[in-house]
Motif scaffolding. Structure first.
Motif, PDB file in Angstrom:
ATOM      1  N   ARG A  86     -23.486 -28.626  61.322  1.00  0.00           N
ATOM      2  CA  ARG A  86     -24.515 -29.365  62.059  1.00  0.00           C
ATOM      3  C   ARG A  86     -25.389 -30.176  61.107  1.00  0.00           C
ATOM      4  NH1 ARG A  86     -23.679 -30.485  66.827  1.00  0.00           N
ATOM      5  NH2 ARG A  86     -25.926 -30.573  67.290  1.00  0.00           N
ATOM      6  N   THR A 128     -33.498 -25.446  63.150  1.00  0.00           N
ATOM      7  CA  THR A 128     -33.801 -24.664  64.340  1.00  0.00           C
ATOM      8  C   THR A 128     -34.954 -23.727  63.992  1.00  0.00           C
ATOM      9  OG1 THR A 128     -32.306 -22.867  63.750  1.00  0.00           O
ATOM     10  CG2 THR A 128     -31.369 -24.692  65.048  1.00  0.00           C
ATOM     11  N   GLU A 172     -32.733 -29.949  65.268  1.00  0.00           N
ATOM     12  CA  GLU A 172     -31.606 -29.870  66.205  1.00  0.00           C
ATOM     13  C   GLU A 172     -32.072 -30.408  67.549  1.00  0.00           C
ATOM     14  OE1 GLU A 172     -28.210 -29.638  66.807  1.00  0.00           O
ATOM     15  OE2 GLU A 172     -28.099 -27.582  66.037  1.00  0.00           O
TER      16      GLU A 172
END
Length: 258
Positions: A24, A29, A65
């Motif tokens: 990612r 996060t 994110e």
């Protein structure tokens, strides 16, 4: 490879902290931020004398994110207060120096993390990006302060308003990063710098990094007072005594960070 969002290793008094969500692009996060905060705290408690911060894979960090907005948009201000700000404040208050190794794109809050280091080494192919305005948001996680203080009003407005990539060479020329090196030399260079810092009088280095923070915001009088207070402490340290003895004895000092 571990699937933990943060990888931590300690060797030769250097704590290496890696953002570890390469699939990612190391997107942020709340869980990653919590682990990152604990990793910095662990570095101090483990007696590390320098930290090396980098990312796994081909990116340093792509920023937050982005979730599915069809399920509802969280209060982003509260999210920053609860998860981002504690990490940025912890980094600023750390008593040991930090080397950032920007191995790839550092975007959004990822740019803030990268630029929070004291010595910042950037791979030639990497870039910085404040893309907030491109999706209707504003810079956060300290990016406004970090870039304005380092590069000035015109540069932070250019980056924040236009939302364009800044190359490593341009970042160096703007005063945002310390060194730009070929991609294959990045980690070797960053590790050597971290090792050098870890072998220095790290009590003094920790005070220097906080002293600079005061100088960026304070008056001359306030800065003079902090310098004097820190010099009082440094002048009574074992490292200062060792430094003077090594100088008079014409040998290399062996600092202990005390």
């Amino acid at each position: 490879m571990s699937d933990a969002p943060i990888l931590y290793a300690l060797a030769d008094s250097v704590a290496t902290i890696r953002l570890n969500r390469p699939d990612r692009l190391n997107a942020i996060t709340p869980d990653l931020l919590g682990e990152l905060r604990r990793a910095f705290q662990r570095a101090v408690s483990d007696g590390a004398r320098a930290v090396l911060l980098t990312g796994e894979g081909r990116a340093f960090c792509s920023g937050a994110e982005l979730g599915d907005i069809t399920t509802g948009i969280p209060d982003l201000g509260k999210l920053l207060d609860a998860h981002y700000h504690p990490v940025i404040e912890l980094i600023a208050s750390l008593p040991i120096p930090i080397v950032s190794a920007i191995n790839g794109p550092a975007a959004g809050a990822g740019a803030s993390l990268a630029l929070s280091g004291d010595i910042i080494v950037m791979a030639r192919s990497a870039y910085l990006l404040l893309a907030f305005a491109n999706i209707g948001l504003v810079p956060d996680a300290g990016a406004t302060w970090l870039i304005a203080k380092a590069a000035g009003r015109a540069k932070v407005l250019e980056m924040a308003l236009l939302g364009e990539r800044m190359t490593a060479a341009d970042a160096r020329d703007a005063g945002l990063v310390t060194r730009v090196v070929d991609d294959e030399a990045l980690m070797e260079t960053a590790q050597a710098l971290a090792a050098k810092l870890a072998a220095m009088p790290t009590l003094a280095l920790g005070m220097i990094r906080k002293q600079v923070g005061v100088a960026l915001d304070g008056t001359l009088t306030e800065t003079l007072a902090v310098e004097a207070a820190n010099q009082h402490i440094a002048g009574r340290s074992a490292d200062f005594l060792e430094g003077v003895l090594a100088f008079t004895e014409k040998r290399k000092p062996e600092f202990k960070g005390r």
